[in-house]
Design a protein around this motif. Structure first.
Motif, PDB file in Angstrom:
ATOM      1  N   ARG A 173      -9.449  -4.599  11.191  1.00 35.12           N
ATOM      2  CA  ARG A 173      -8.772  -3.817  10.148  1.00 35.12           C
ATOM      3  C   ARG A 173      -8.901  -2.338  10.506  1.00 35.12           C
ATOM      4  N   SER A 220      -9.296  -1.888  -5.921  1.00 28.30           N
ATOM      5  CA  SER A 220      -8.277  -2.391  -4.993  1.00 28.30           C
ATOM      6  C   SER A 220      -7.643  -1.263  -4.174  1.00 28.30           C
ATOM      7  N   HIS A 237      -7.403   1.873   9.324  1.00 23.78           N
ATOM      8  CA  HIS A 237      -6.745   2.665   8.297  1.00 23.78           C
ATOM      9  C   HIS A 237      -5.328   3.053   8.664  1.00 23.78           C
ATOM     10  N   ASP A 268      -0.334  -6.900   2.146  1.00 21.21           N
ATOM     11  CA  ASP A 268      -1.654  -6.515   2.646  1.00 21.21           C
ATOM     12  C   ASP A 268      -2.649  -7.455   1.968  1.00 21.21           C
ATOM     13  N   ARG A 297       0.850  -1.182   0.000  1.00 25.90           N
ATOM     14  CA  ARG A 297       0.000   0.000   0.000  1.00 25.90           C
ATOM     15  C   ARG A 297       0.891   1.239   0.000  1.00 25.90           C
ATOM     16  N   PRO A 300      -1.625  -6.465   8.183  1.00 24.45           N
ATOM     17  CA  PRO A 300      -0.908  -5.606   7.222  1.00 24.45           C
ATOM     18  C   PRO A 300      -0.030  -4.611   7.979  1.00 24.45           C
ATOM     19  N   SER A 303      -1.112 -12.354   6.233  1.00 22.36           N
ATOM     20  CA  SER A 303      -2.537 -12.298   6.560  1.00 22.36           C
ATOM     21  C   SER A 303      -2.816 -13.086   7.824  1.00 22.36           C
ATOM     22  N   GLY A 313      -2.407   4.453   0.461  1.00 22.34           N
ATOM     23  CA  GLY A 313      -3.173   3.236   0.247  1.00 22.34           C
ATOM     24  C   GLY A 313      -3.254   2.744  -1.180  1.00 22.34           C
ATOM     25  N   THR A 329      -5.733  -7.582   1.531  1.00 21.42           N
ATOM     26  CA  THR A 329      -6.820  -7.068   0.687  1.00 21.42           C
ATOM     27  C   THR A 329      -6.345  -6.851  -0.753  1.00 21.42           C
ATOM     28  N   THR A 379      -9.235  -0.781   1.599  1.00 24.32           N
ATOM     29  CA  THR A 379      -8.948  -1.883   2.516  1.00 24.32           C
ATOM     30  C   THR A 379     -10.208  -2.196   3.330  1.00 24.32           C
ATOM     31  N   ASN A 389     -13.772  -4.716   6.897  1.00 29.90           N
ATOM     32  CA  ASN A 389     -12.599  -5.228   6.174  1.00 29.90           C
ATOM     33  C   ASN A 389     -12.988  -5.775   4.793  1.00 29.90           C
ATOM     34  N   GLU A 390     -12.271  -5.359   3.785  1.00 30.75           N
ATOM     35  CA  GLU A 390     -12.581  -5.716   2.406  1.00 30.75           C
ATOM     36  C   GLU A 390     -12.534  -7.235   2.153  1.00 30.75           C
TER      37      GLU A 390
END
Lengths: 390, 410
Positions: A366, A268, A368, A87, A12, A146, A119, A52, A89, A271, A331-332
């Protein structure tokens, strides 16, 4: 001709820049201890990095200088022995400044190569997010969150050295564990980091992935125009203003859906994404007003539907919403597609609300990175514990 | 400021570091003990200012580091500092370099040995930051020395050589060191860092001598002068530029003796040219895919070579003409353009054709121009193979366009 090795590190932008650079430099410097020349570089097209936005670092190592030149003769490697994804995601793909369309995370991973993902999810949870690949390859999951080791903050949670340890196990022809240890001692003089790399070396396992496994969707792509097809004067047409929305249940029209960039989908970039409780929404307009990406579609009945072709996952909507649990960032990894939540709700409210409650209740941890001061200091001990024990 | 008091030279052994081309130039500045450095951010040049700032902040490098309010001031500040006897370093990229244009024009006439790193970048618009050589080439007629490098090691070494040549009293001219954006400025490679002892042996202190702007040496610099003086002033710059090749040769010979690294002919590098039928010429990191392609072509029996031009100013016309006349066809790969120029060619091709129009050689090979790699686009190994194919056809007498664009969506 000797042998050429390439590793890409997908990360990211800004948030994980130092992490990616450490891994890339670590590979080249550790391999140089074995007499192998190398080069390390970030993909220039990803710059200037934005918070990101997916970006890449590359490490190229060769058994001799002439072979290395083969690697340096390209803007970036056309295939890599190892793809490192720091990461989870990003398993959904890479849509960066440098790339048009959605690039599968394993696109450059060569046949028989390995995709390493950091992960806390098990491989079976990650697999559906990763696009199918024609050639078999391997997936290795390095347990961890992440890691946030970016331009401004370096959270020394050992993710960098743990990945180096894993690479030494998975591609010993490129570099050996002893070289990784020697590099760590030289760079950081930290025996605990050496131990983390060794633990990861001892424990990492990779499983085979067959061409039938993974997300069968064809990744989004489009053709670039030829020089004589383009407008001249360095000008591009504006995006049309937008149109009314159709209600899938009643076919009533109304509200407003802005037209969006047809090529940059932001799939993408996120996140996390907002999930909306349409039954508790008081139509206060705050999410719609505050969203920096105009991602909210106004529905015919005046509700606000976060459009996943425009949402960057910043979380401002959740922060400004005055109704408890009306907007929740999730969380994505919980989502399989980018479809409209409002349309699902209009089709069947009970089904939607059951899904909504389950999604919120089971959401994977998760954040930011700027939720509150001190959050990363709290996370570091957890990661170090993972490095020691898992 | 460089202290006149004697300090003990540092001892030490040559170390190796994993650094970018930009960082290599910053290290050269440190080793050269540069006195005044000015900066203004624009990518890809900014990577050098970031590393200089880091060295200064870490206490490893003692210099006046000034971030100016724009490129024009940036270049003016070092111009004045240099006139006062300070060793200086600065640089820019793309339109940043253009914004400094007025300062760039006045510097050579005042005989200022300013060293500037040009992180080559496409000129706006569009606001692209990939490499193109048009930025540095805009000063080609002004009295700047211009050199292109293709590795981080060569960047470091050439920066030291540039100080040695520019600050020679016979020369006193500014020098731009061109580094391809991304391919060189942002790629980390293993670089041998010379010892301070070696550098001290190679590089004497900057001595502004009779041109020093100082109360003890009362002179006026840059008075108004018109038609009764200008031609003579220009003739002096011509004379200085004429002396450059000799001083460059001396500097490279000394460099090889002290540092042990050989660059052969300083002005251009020849690769696999001894028995070549055709050669591809270019500047900067285009050499990477070219070398790889040449090895591939040779394995298929095609005798292709490369001539990589290092010093564009002064242009090594006579030597280059003699070299190129040995081949059946010459392909010039320009990472630049010169719209409306003869045969719509690039700058390097145009200059190369001019250099070949001389009676000192008896054979004049056809010169084909290829424009490629603009805005940082990759020139691929197959692109180079295509060029070689075109050159072989030209060598056989087949009519070819003077200029072709490669790697274009058409």
């Amino acid at each position: 001709m000797g042998r050429l090795f390439a590793v890409e590190i997908v990360y990211r932008g800004i948030f994980q820049k130092t992490l990616a650079k450490n891994i890339s430099r670590g590979i080249v410097l550790a391999a140089s201890l074995e007499g192998k020349p190398g080069t390390s570089f970030g993909r220039y097209g990803d710059s200037p990095e934005r918070n990101g936005i997916p970006a890449k670092y590359f490490a190229i190592v060769a058994t001799d200088d002439l072979t290395l030149e083969e690697g340096m003769a390209k803007y970036e490697p056309k295939e890599v022995d190892i793809t490192v994804c720091v990461d989870d995601t990003l398993c959904k793909g890479v849509e960066s400044w440098a790339w048009y369309g959605l690039q599968p995370i394993n696109r450059l991973t060569k046949a028989g190569g390995t995709l390493i993902v950091t992960s806390k999810e098990p491989p079976e949870k990650l697999m559906p997010m990763i696009h199918q690949k024609q050639d078999p390859y391997k997936l290795a999951v390095l347990k961890g969150i992440p890691s946030f080791s970016g331009l401004w903050v370096y959270k020394d949670d050992h993710t960098d050295v743990r990945i180096l340890g894993a690479i030494a196990k998975l591609l010993p022809d490129m570099l050996k564990l002893d070289s990784v240890k020697q590099f760590i001692l030289h760079e950081w003089n930290d025996a605990v980091k050496v131990q983390s790399a060794t633990n990861s070396y001892n424990r990492i396992t990779a499983q085979n992935v067959s061409p039938s496994q993974g997300n069968p969707e064809k990744p989004f792509q489009f053709e670039l125009l030829k020089w004589h097809e383009m407008r001249d004067g360095v000008s591009i047409p504006c995006i049309a203003p937008g149109h009314k929305m159709d209600d899938p249940a009643t076919h009533a029209t109304g509200g407003f859906q802005p037209a969006r960039n047809p090529t940059f989908k932001k799939w993408s970039t996120r996140t996390m994404r907002p999930v909306i409780d349409f039954d508790t929404c008081i139509k206060c307009t705050l999410c719609w007003l505050q969203c920096p990406d105009s991602c909210f579609d106004v529905t015919p009945e005046g509700l606000y539907d976060a459009n996943m072709e425009a949402c960057c996952g910043c979380g401002v909507c959740e922060a400004v919403c005055p109704v408890k649990d009306c907007v929740t960032m999730v969380n994505e990894v919980a989502f399989k597609d980018n479809s409209s939540q409002w349309e699902a709700w209009r089709k069947n409210k009970d089904t939607y609300n059951t899904w909504l409650k389950g999604t919120i209740a089971n959401k994977a941890d998760r954040s930011h990175g700027f939720r509150y001061k001190g959050q990363y200091e709290e996370q570091t001990p957890e990661m170090l514990e993972i490095a020691k024990s898992s | 400021m460089a202290q006149m008091t004697a300090t003990l030279p540092e001892r030490g052994t040559e170390e190796t570091a994993l650094i970018t081309g930009s960082e290599a130039i910053a290290v050269a500045c440190k080793l050269a003990d540069v006195d005044v450095i000015t900066a203004y951010p624009i990518r890809p040049y900014d990577t050098v200012m970031q590393y200089v700032a880091k060295l200064v902040a870490n206490g490893e490098f003692d210099c006046e580091y000034i971030v100016a309010e724009g490129e024009h001031s940036q270049f003016e500040i070092v111009k004045h500092a240099s006139a006062c006897g300070a060793r200086v370093f600065t640089g820019s990229s793309g339109v940043g370099w253009m914004y400094a244009m007025e300062a760039l024009t006045v510097t050579p006439a005042l005989r200022i040995p300013m060293i500037a790193m040009v992180g080559n970048r496409a000129l706006d618009d569009p606001g692209a930051f990939g490499v193109e050589h048009n930025d540095a080439l805009t000063v080609r007629d002004l009295g700047w020395m211009l050199v292109w490098v293709d590795t981080a090691q060569e960047a470091l070494d050439t920066a030291l050589i540039a100080y040695r040549v520019a600050e020679d009293r016979r020369i006193f001219l500014p020098c731009g060191i061109s580094c391809d954006g991304a391919f060189l400025t942002h790629s980390q490679a293993m670089v041998k860092i010379p010892t301070q002892d070696q550098v001290n042996k190679f590089l004497p202190r900057y001595n502004r001598a009779d041109l020093l702007l100082h109360p003890d040496n009362p002179i006026t610099v840059a008075p108004q002068a018109n038609e009764d003086w200008v031609m003579e002033i220009r003739r002096q710059n011509y004379a200085a530029m004429e002396r450059v090749p000799g001083v460059i040769r001396e500097a490279y010979a000394d460099f090889e003796r002290i540092f042990g690294r050989k660059y052969g002919n300083p002005f251009f590098e020849e690769y696999e040219t001894a028995d070549a039928d055709v050669v591809i010429m270019g500047m900067g990191t285009l050499s990477m895919p070219t070398r790889v392609a040449i090895r591939k072509l040779r394995s298929e029996g095609k005798k292709v070579g490369m001539v990589r031009l290092r010093w564009f100013r002064p242009f090594p016309a006579e030597e280059l003409a003699k070299c190129l006349s040995r081949f059946k066809a010459v392909g010039v790969l320009d990472r630049d353009f010169s719209f409306g120029s003869p045969y719509m060619s690039g700058v390097v091709a145009t200059e190369t054709r001019a250099a070949l129009y001389t009676d000192t050689i008896s054979k004049h090979p056809p010169v084909l121009n290829f424009i490629g790699g603009l805005g940082g686009r990759e020139v691929t190994v197959p692109d180079v193979e295509k060029i070689a194919h075109e050159l072989y056809e030209a060598a056989e007498g087949k009519k070819k366009p003077a200029t072709q664009w490669i790697g274009l969506r058409e």
